[in-house]
Design a protein around this motif. Structure first.
Motif, PDB file in Angstrom:
ATOM      1  N   ILE A   9       0.819  -1.210   0.000  1.00 54.70           N
ATOM      2  CA  ILE A   9       0.000   0.000   0.000  1.00 54.70           C
ATOM      3  C   ILE A   9       0.853   1.261   0.000  1.00 54.70           C
ATOM      4  CG2 ILE A   9      -1.638   1.331   1.412  1.00 54.70           C
ATOM      5  CD1 ILE A   9      -2.928  -1.355   2.182  1.00 54.70           C
ATOM      6  N   GLU A  10       1.953   1.248   0.749  1.00 58.06           N
ATOM      7  CA  GLU A  10       2.829   2.423   0.806  1.00 58.06           C
ATOM      8  C   GLU A  10       3.319   2.814  -0.593  1.00 58.06           C
ATOM      9  OE1 GLU A  10       3.722   4.425   3.174  1.00 58.06           O
ATOM     10  OE2 GLU A  10       3.302   3.403   5.074  1.00 58.06           O
ATOM     11  N   ASP A  11       3.815   1.854  -1.354  1.00 59.74           N
ATOM     12  CA  ASP A  11       4.342   2.152  -2.682  1.00 59.74           C
ATOM     13  C   ASP A  11       3.236   2.539  -3.655  1.00 59.74           C
ATOM     14  OD1 ASP A  11       6.996   1.811  -2.012  1.00 59.74           O
ATOM     15  OD2 ASP A  11       7.081  -0.281  -2.642  1.00 59.74           O
ATOM     16  N   ILE A  12       2.081   1.882  -3.569  1.00 58.72           N
ATOM     17  CA  ILE A  12       0.960   2.239  -4.452  1.00 58.72           C
ATOM     18  C   ILE A  12       0.551   3.690  -4.207  1.00 58.72           C
ATOM     19  CG2 ILE A  12      -1.459   1.780  -5.014  1.00 58.72           C
ATOM     20  CD1 ILE A  12      -0.910  -1.173  -4.278  1.00 58.72           C
ATOM     21  N   ALA A  13       0.468   4.082  -2.939  1.00 58.79           N
ATOM     22  CA  ALA A  13       0.077   5.455  -2.611  1.00 58.79           C
ATOM     23  C   ALA A  13       1.078   6.465  -3.148  1.00 58.79           C
ATOM     24  CB  ALA A  13      -0.075   5.603  -1.100  1.00 58.79           C
ATOM     25  N   VAL A  44      -6.015  -7.892  -0.079  1.00 56.40           N
ATOM     26  CA  VAL A  44      -6.961  -7.720  -1.188  1.00 56.40           C
ATOM     27  C   VAL A  44      -6.455  -8.482  -2.407  1.00 56.40           C
ATOM     28  CG1 VAL A  44      -7.836  -6.018  -2.855  1.00 56.40           C
ATOM     29  CG2 VAL A  44      -7.852  -5.506  -0.403  1.00 56.40           C
ATOM     30  N   ARG A  45      -7.347  -9.174  -3.073  1.00 51.14           N
ATOM     31  CA  ARG A  45      -6.998  -9.861  -4.315  1.00 51.14           C
ATOM     32  C   ARG A  45      -7.012  -8.866  -5.468  1.00 51.14           C
ATOM     33  NH1 ARG A  45     -11.655 -13.692  -4.861  1.00 51.14           N
ATOM     34  NH2 ARG A  45     -12.634 -12.199  -3.418  1.00 51.14           N
ATOM     35  N   LEU A  46      -5.884  -8.717  -6.141  1.00 46.95           N
ATOM     36  CA  LEU A  46      -5.770  -7.839  -7.306  1.00 46.95           C
ATOM     37  C   LEU A  46      -5.780  -8.701  -8.557  1.00 46.95           C
ATOM     38  CD1 LEU A  46      -5.254  -4.845  -8.245  1.00 46.95           C
ATOM     39  CD2 LEU A  46      -2.829  -5.499  -8.400  1.00 46.95           C
ATOM     40  N   ILE A  47      -6.731  -8.439  -9.449  1.00 43.07           N
ATOM     41  CA  ILE A  47      -6.832  -9.238 -10.676  1.00 43.07           C
ATOM     42  C   ILE A  47      -6.704  -8.333 -11.894  1.00 43.07           C
ATOM     43  CG2 ILE A  47      -8.272 -10.993  -9.572  1.00 43.07           C
ATOM     44  CD1 ILE A  47     -10.690  -9.779 -10.998  1.00 43.07           C
ATOM     45  N   GLY A  48      -6.147  -8.861 -12.959  1.00 43.14           N
ATOM     46  CA  GLY A  48      -6.063  -8.127 -14.208  1.00 43.14           C
ATOM     47  C   GLY A  48      -7.425  -8.030 -14.874  1.00 43.14           C
ATOM     48  N   PRO A 121     -12.628  -8.922  -5.193  1.00 44.80           N
ATOM     49  CA  PRO A 121     -11.366  -8.532  -5.821  1.00 44.80           C
ATOM     50  C   PRO A 121     -11.360  -7.059  -6.222  1.00 44.80           C
ATOM     51  CG  PRO A 121     -12.350 -10.464  -6.896  1.00 44.80           C
ATOM     52  CD  PRO A 121     -13.394  -9.872  -6.009  1.00 44.80           C
ATOM     53  N   MET A 122     -10.167  -6.518  -6.448  1.00 44.57           N
ATOM     54  CA  MET A 122      -9.986  -5.211  -7.056  1.00 44.57           C
ATOM     55  C   MET A 122      -9.318  -5.409  -8.408  1.00 44.57           C
ATOM     56  SD  MET A 122      -8.169  -1.705  -5.648  1.00 44.57           S
ATOM     57  CE  MET A 122      -6.457  -2.184  -5.849  1.00 44.57           C
ATOM     58  N   VAL A 123      -9.843  -4.743  -9.426  1.00 45.74           N
ATOM     59  CA  VAL A 123      -9.301  -4.879 -10.773  1.00 45.74           C
ATOM     60  C   VAL A 123      -8.110  -3.940 -10.943  1.00 45.74           C
ATOM     61  CG1 VAL A 123      -9.820  -4.829 -13.246  1.00 45.74           C
ATOM     62  CG2 VAL A 123     -11.620  -5.424 -11.596  1.00 45.74           C
ATOM     63  N   ASP A 124      -7.065  -4.438 -11.580  1.00 50.00           N
ATOM     64  CA  ASP A 124      -5.846  -3.664 -11.826  1.00 50.00           C
ATOM     65  C   ASP A 124      -6.054  -2.780 -13.062  1.00 50.00           C
ATOM     66  OD1 ASP A 124      -3.301  -2.654 -11.828  1.00 50.00           O
ATOM     67  OD2 ASP A 124      -2.282  -4.589 -12.137  1.00 50.00           O
ATOM     68  N   ALA A 125      -6.940  -1.799 -12.921  1.00 48.25           N
ATOM     69  CA  ALA A 125      -7.268  -0.883 -14.014  1.00 48.25           C
ATOM     70  C   ALA A 125      -7.976   0.323 -13.416  1.00 48.25           C
ATOM     71  CB  ALA A 125      -8.169  -1.565 -15.046  1.00 48.25           C
ATOM     72  N   ILE A 205      -2.860  -0.217 -13.953  1.00 44.99           N
ATOM     73  CA  ILE A 205      -2.531   1.061 -13.314  1.00 44.99           C
ATOM     74  C   ILE A 205      -2.102   0.888 -11.864  1.00 44.99           C
ATOM     75  CG2 ILE A 205      -4.863   1.600 -12.501  1.00 44.99           C
ATOM     76  CD1 ILE A 205      -2.379   4.051 -14.174  1.00 44.99           C
ATOM     77  N   VAL A 206      -2.661  -0.083 -11.151  1.00 39.38           N
ATOM     78  CA  VAL A 206      -2.272  -0.291  -9.745  1.00 39.38           C
ATOM     79  C   VAL A 206      -0.847  -0.817  -9.686  1.00 39.38           C
ATOM     80  CG1 VAL A 206      -2.809  -1.504  -7.604  1.00 39.38           C
ATOM     81  CG2 VAL A 206      -4.672  -0.714  -9.096  1.00 39.38           C
ATOM     82  N   THR A 207      -0.532  -1.763 -10.559  1.00 40.23           N
ATOM     83  CA  THR A 207       0.834  -2.296 -10.619  1.00 40.23           C
ATOM     84  C   THR A 207       1.821  -1.202 -11.012  1.00 40.23           C
ATOM     85  OG1 THR A 207       0.039  -4.517 -11.161  1.00 40.23           O
ATOM     86  CG2 THR A 207       2.312  -3.983 -11.759  1.00 40.23           C
ATOM     87  N   ARG A 208       1.426  -0.356 -11.970  1.00 35.08           N
ATOM     88  CA  ARG A 208       2.317   0.737 -12.369  1.00 35.08           C
ATOM     89  C   ARG A 208       2.547   1.696 -11.205  1.00 35.08           C
ATOM     90  NH1 ARG A 208       1.599   5.877 -16.506  1.00 35.08           N
ATOM     91  NH2 ARG A 208       3.822   6.372 -16.599  1.00 35.08           N
ATOM     92  N   SER A 209       1.488   2.020 -10.481  1.00 34.28           N
ATOM     93  CA  SER A 209       1.634   2.906  -9.319  1.00 34.28           C
ATOM     94  C   SER A 209       2.606   2.317  -8.305  1.00 34.28           C
ATOM     95  CB  SER A 209       0.273   3.129  -8.647  1.00 34.28           C
ATOM     96  OG  SER A 209      -0.619   3.798  -9.517  1.00 34.28           O
ATOM     97  N   GLN A 210       2.487   1.022  -8.054  1.00 38.75           N
ATOM     98  CA  GLN A 210       3.360   0.384  -7.086  1.00 38.75           C
ATOM     99  C   GLN A 210       4.822   0.414  -7.542  1.00 38.75           C
ATOM    100  OE1 GLN A 210       2.056  -3.502  -5.897  1.00 38.75           O
ATOM    101  NE2 GLN A 210       3.787  -3.851  -4.525  1.00 38.75           N
ATOM    102  N   LYS A 211       5.059   0.138  -8.812  1.00 41.82           N
ATOM    103  CA  LYS A 211       6.432   0.167  -9.335  1.00 41.82           C
ATOM    104  C   LYS A 211       7.016   1.574  -9.286  1.00 41.82           C
ATOM    105  CE  LYS A 211       6.060  -3.884 -12.362  1.00 41.82           C
ATOM    106  NZ  LYS A 211       6.040  -4.373 -13.765  1.00 41.82           N
ATOM    107  N   LEU A 212       6.194   2.572  -9.631  1.00 45.66           N
ATOM    108  CA  LEU A 212       6.668   3.956  -9.560  1.00 45.66           C
ATOM    109  C   LEU A 212       6.995   4.342  -8.123  1.00 45.66           C
ATOM    110  CD1 LEU A 212       4.191   5.723 -12.026  1.00 45.66           C
ATOM    111  CD2 LEU A 212       6.656   5.451 -12.341  1.00 45.66           C
ATOM    112  N   GLY A 213       6.118   3.954  -7.195  1.00 46.59           N
ATOM    113  CA  GLY A 213       6.368   4.272  -5.802  1.00 46.59           C
ATOM    114  C   GLY A 213       7.652   3.647  -5.286  1.00 46.59           C
TER     115      GLY A 213
END
Length: 367
Positions: A9-13, A44-48, A121-125, A205-213
């Motif tokens: 969560i820290e990196d996603i934020a 939380v389950r993150l799905i594509g 689940p939460m969708v990764d979009a 977008i969630v995965t991208r946010s986490q990588k950027l963080g």
């Protein structure tokens, strides 16, 4: 599918704050809300988007209104249950998953709390790939999706389902309801089927946010390993274009309607000494002009970050004397279509210039 836990969560934020392009609100209260939900209810389950069953019913969740007021009020543990119960009853079908409506700030966090509380689940979009100030500014709208029926609830228990003639009417009526209810609402909108998410969502977008963080948080270590300066590493990892580096000489602000408008005036430092720039904003940054020449406009992202730590600096944190690095990021391709530019192009925001992609304005590839 993967799980989102407390450490993620820290990196996603942090990454979502960069994608907020100066707006989207401070994710701090949203981060606390998401962490509390995950601690109590589990990861939380993150799905594509491509993993969604074709018959899945997906409902984005978000907060609408002033982030500063949300910081004072918070979001209760039971608001998501009532909100999604209203949606399920209205459509007479169960909600399979939730997702962010936008990438930026607080609205990157609340869907995590929603998914944890509801056990879905939460969708990764998302529907923007960044943050925008108005509800109709969503890629789903390009595909003809309706923002309404939109469910809403406040912390006092006022709740309902809003049905409107157009997405702009959804924005205007919901904005008025937000003001009446004290400045913030928790909302569910763009309730849609899986094919719409797959065709018009901004995937990953969630995965991208986490990588950027993670990249921002570890920029110095990453730069050393790559043999780059921290700035070079930041620009390389984000795919960003360096627009300007300067010290804030003045910040002009005004509130019109429900939005914060303003201009940050920058005096150049380092290689930009002797130059001047300004960044206009309406909640989010709208354009960057250097020595009279436009360097970037919406829908591309204009991000101001600390030049040493690369922590994003939102518009409400701009103040005299603060040093910032202005960076341009390319927007989601769909925003560059005629329909996308009608919704979020510079002229919609009163900027009388044609949209030119940031990579063309900068005349170079991202470092």
């Amino acid at each position: 599918m993967r799980e989102i836990g407390l450490n993620d969560i820290e990196d996603i934020a942090l990454g979502a704050t960069l994608l907020g392009a100066g707006g989207g609100g401070d994710p701090y209260i949203g981060k606390l809300t998401a962490m509390a939900a995950v601690r109590e209810c589990g990861p939380v389950r993150l799905i594509g988007a491509d993993e969604l069953p074709d018959d899945a019913f997906v409902v984005p969740s978000a907060s609408m209104g002033a982030p500063t007021i949300l910081t004072e009020k918070g979001v209760g543990a039971h608001e998501f249950h009532r909100l999604f119960d209203m949606v399920g009853m209205f459509f007479n079908r169960p909600v399979y998953a939730t997702m962010p409506a936008e990438a930026g700030g607080v609205n990157s966090m609340l869907p995590i709390a929603c998914a944890a509380r509801l056990g879905i689940p939460m969708v990764d979009a998302d529907g923007m790939g960044r943050a925008f100030p108005e509800l109709q500014m969503a890629t789903f709208a390009i595909g003809g999706a309706s923002a309404s029926p939109m469910a809403f609830i406040d912390e006092k228990g006022n709740a309902g389902v809003l049905s409107t003639a157009t997405n702009k009417w959804t924005e205007d009526i919901a904005r008025a309801a937000t003001t009446t209810c004290g400045g913030t609402l928790t909302i569910a909108l763009y309730c849609m089927d899986a094919p719409t998410v797959k065709a018009y969502g901004v995937h990953g977008i969630v995965t991208r946010s986490q990588k950027l963080g993670h990249a921002i948080r570890t920029a110095k270590e990453g730069a050393a390993a790559a043999g780059m300066t921290p700035e070079e590493y930041f620009l390389h990892f984000t795919g960003g274009f360096k627009l300007f580096k300067g010290k804030i000489a003045d910040v002009l602000r005004e509130t019109r309607g429900a939005f914060n408008f303003g201009r940050a005036v920058l005096e150049g430092i380092g290689e930009y000494r002797g130059s001047r720039a300004f960044v206009d904003f309406q909640n989010e940054n709208l354009q960057c002009v250097v020595d009279g020449e436009v360097r970037a406009t919406v829908p591309d992202l204009i991000c101001l970050v600390d030049p040493e730590t690369f922590i994003p600096v939102p518009t409400d944190a701009l103040k005299y004397g603060k040093r910032v690095l202005a960076v341009g990021l390319t927007c989601f391709d769909m925003w560059r279509t005629p329909r996308g530019l009608d919704l979020v192009g510079p002229r919609y925001f009163g900027i009388d210039v044609d949209y030119v992609p940031v990579e063309e304005l900068c005349g170079q590839k991202g470092e």
